[in-house]
Design a protein around this motif. Structure first.
Motif, short mmCIF file in Angstrom:
data_model
loop_
_atom_site.label_atom_id
_atom_site.label_comp_id
_atom_site.label_asym_id
_atom_site.label_seq_id
_atom_site.Cartn_x
_atom_site.Cartn_y
_atom_site.Cartn_z
N ASP A 95 -0.97 -9.58 3.63
CA ASP A 95 -1.67 -8.30 3.62
C ASP A 95 -2.90 -8.35 4.53
N ASP A 142 0.34 -5.02 8.44
CA ASP A 142 0.60 -3.88 7.57
C ASP A 142 2.11 -3.76 7.34
N SER A 143 2.51 -2.65 6.72
CA SER A 143 3.91 -2.40 6.36
C SER A 143 4.49 -3.57 5.57
N HIS A 179 0.85 -1.19 0.00
CA HIS A 179 0.00 0.00 0.00
C HIS A 179 0.89 1.24 0.00
N ALA A 226 3.40 2.46 5.31
CA ALA A 226 2.26 1.76 5.90
C ALA A 226 1.26 2.80 6.35
N ASP A 227 0.00 2.44 6.35
CA ASP A 227 -1.00 3.36 6.86
C ASP A 227 -0.83 3.48 8.37
#
Length: 559
Positions: A277, A281-282, A141, A245-246
């Motif tokens: 996924d 994350d990341s 992402h 990452a978010d």
């Protein structure tokens, strides 16, 4: 010695890796200290350093292999493939993994089959474009305001550059630096903190090293390492890690970082990406041709490893718990012996000195000529020492950053570590001579540091190539006398050069002279220098050691 411009060839790749490693070593502590995003684990600078260290070691191994076989030097393709592979297998953390993919993207262009490689400058343009695109593809992402934005800006900036590799590298550097300053306006968490992206800052460091390699001139960076001028104010923007990452909701986030190398085919890796996924994350998966580096942040570390097992053969598994900062390697669990209170770990240049240090109780790491130890070897030596407190003696100015990275890793494992900045094995001998484990740790470190600092050091070596030095231009085969790291004497005879060096050192006074002879030292040099000291310098003692295969012909210390 002055840096001279180089064409884009294997030697340039070798020089680039070396310069980038030194520059990241200088910036590492500042980047680590203010690492807050996505996890405040303070390791982004160290991860970048360790990744480039692995890349540089792989390139050096290629050169060593060619030299041992008596063949011509490596080609550009040989060097960039080694650089990319070394970065891939040694990548650490999110930033290091993305950097590995950037280098791999460049290698895919620069290592193209003979006859299809574009002209050098155009090849470098295409390599930078491929690097930025492949890194973005590797991130599950992508987020703007991170190293990905900086890499894309570097690739965009070279479009109108002159048809010269140095000009292309400088344009990429300037584009990356401008993009770095803009990252707070692209990512809210950076803007709130008033900082720029650390992964991007690391890339600027690497590109600055490329500029220096190809032009001979190091570009200046306003604000110093790890800092940039705020684009809309007068303040200074510090570096914060800008991993892709978010931001975790509510300020929380996954509890573990999981990294492993994976042997698997493309189809299995595509399924692995989907599964990981969904776990965390990341996520960054880089590599190809059957070998991949997998990085992800998750709450269930076991599930992340199991996903790798289903996809292929994971190895070099590393799991870091963010809360505790502890790193665990799969397969660990051997019985532990009770640790001692304090130990000394020293890097030594030859077998003879290793024996001397070991007799004094130190744990040693051998630095053979042309083969400096990696930080991982030093961490292993700290573990072998099995002590609660460790004093590290790098004994080489060029190893300072490598040893600092090892010290940082050892601290995460609960060891109290002090680094004494010894620049020569003779300074290490002086420090070890006053070492007293029974003293308080701080007092012992102060005493050892004072003893090392009071010891001037020199070495006598043979020049391998023509170079510019502080004493003038030397030719291959000249005998160099270096005092405190700078070339002070250029001669043709080992004994005469050593005598001149010793006289200059003793002109400032001294009570003890230490001579460490390498295997290539003439048999008579020690006797000659001892006689010189007795005849000309009253009340000065001399001690002689055999260093074995140590690189320099002679090491000299004056206390």
């Amino acid at each position: 010695m002055a840096q001279v411009p180089q064409p884009l060839d294997a030697l340039a790749v070798r020089a680039w890796c070396g310069l980038a490693l030194k520059a990241l070593g200088r910036a590492r502590e500042e980047i680590d200290a203010i690492n807050v995003y996505p996890v405040a684990d303070g390791d982004t600078g160290t991860n970048l350093y360790l990744t480039v260290e692995s890349a540089a070691a792989a390139v050096e191994a290629v050169f060593a292999g060619y030299e041992a076989g008596g063949a011509q030097r490596p080609t550009l393709a040989d060097a960039v493939r080694a650089m990319a592979h070394g970065a891939l297998i040694g990548a650490r953390g999110n930033s290091g993994t993305i950097l590995a993919q950037l280098l791999r993207g460049m290698a895919q262009v620069l290592a193209a089959d003979e006859g299809t490689v574009p002209p050098a400058a155009e090849g470098l343009r295409l390599a930078l474009r491929r690097a930025a695109d492949s890194a973005r593809e590797a991130v599950a992402h992508p987020v703007e305001g991170t190293v990905l934005s900086v890499a894309s800006a570097a690739a965009d900036a070279v479009t109108g550059a002159e048809d010269d590799c140095g000009a292309v590298a400088r344009a990429a550097y300037e584009g990356a630096r401008a993009a770095l300053a803009a990252t707070p306006g692209q990512l809210a968490v950076l803007e709130r903190a008033g900082v720029v992206d650390a992964g991007g800052r690391g890339l600027v460091v690497v590109l600055a090293a490329l500029v220096e390699t190809l032009t001979g001139e190091a570009p200046g960076v306003p604000g110093g390492p790890g800092r940039a001028v705020h684009p809309w104010g007068d303040g200074v923007v510090s570096v914060v890690t800008g991993e892709c990452a978010d931001p975790p909701a509510g300020g929380g986030g996954p509890g573990y970082e999981v990294i492993y190398l994976l042997e698997a085919d493309d189809t299995a890796v595509a399924r692995l990406r989907e599964r990981l996924d969904g776990l965390g994350d990341s996520l960054v998966v880089v590599g190809g041709d059957g070998l991949w580096n997998v990085h992800v942040h998750v709450d269930d570390a076991g599930a992340a490893v199991e996903a790798g097992v289903e996809a292929g053969r994971p190895h070099r598994i590393r799991i870091t718990h963010f809360a505790a900062g502890d790193a665990h390697t799969a397969g660990a669990g051997r019985p532990r012996r009770e640790p001692v209170q304090r130990a000394v770990v020293a890097v030594v240049p030859g077998e003879g000195l290793a024996g001397l240090y070991q007799e004094a109780g130190a744990t040693t790491v051998l630095a053979r000529a042309g083969e400096p130890p990696a930080s991982g070897e030093l961490v292993e030596a700290v573990r072998r020492a099995h002590a609660r407190e460790v004093v590290l003696l790098p004994n080489d100015a060029d190893l300072r950053d490598t040893v600092a990275a090892a010290a940082e890793q050892a601290r995460t494992e609960g060891v109290r570590v002090a680094l004494i900045p010894t620049r020569s094995a003779v300074q290490g001998i002086a420090a070890l001579a006053v070492h007293e484990p029974e003293r308080r740790f701080d007092e012992d470190v102060v005493a050892m540091t004072s003893a090392a600092g009071a010891t001037r050091y020199a070495e006598v070596a043979v020049a391998e190539r023509q170079s510019w030095t502080m004493a003038g231009i030397c030719q291959a085969g000249d005998v160099l006398g270096m005092i405190d790291g700078d070339v002070a004497v250029i001669g043709s005879d080992v004994t005469a050069t050593a005598e001149t060096v010793l006289d200059r050192m003793l002109a400032a006074g001294g009570e003890m002279v230490t001579l460490v002879l390498g295997d290539e030292a003439p048999d008579s040099v020690a006797d000659h220098l001892e006689s010189r000291v007795r005849a000309s310098y009253l009340a000065v003692d001399t001690v002689v050691y055999r260093g074995g295969r140590q690189g320099p012909i002679l090491l000299i210390g004056v206390e």
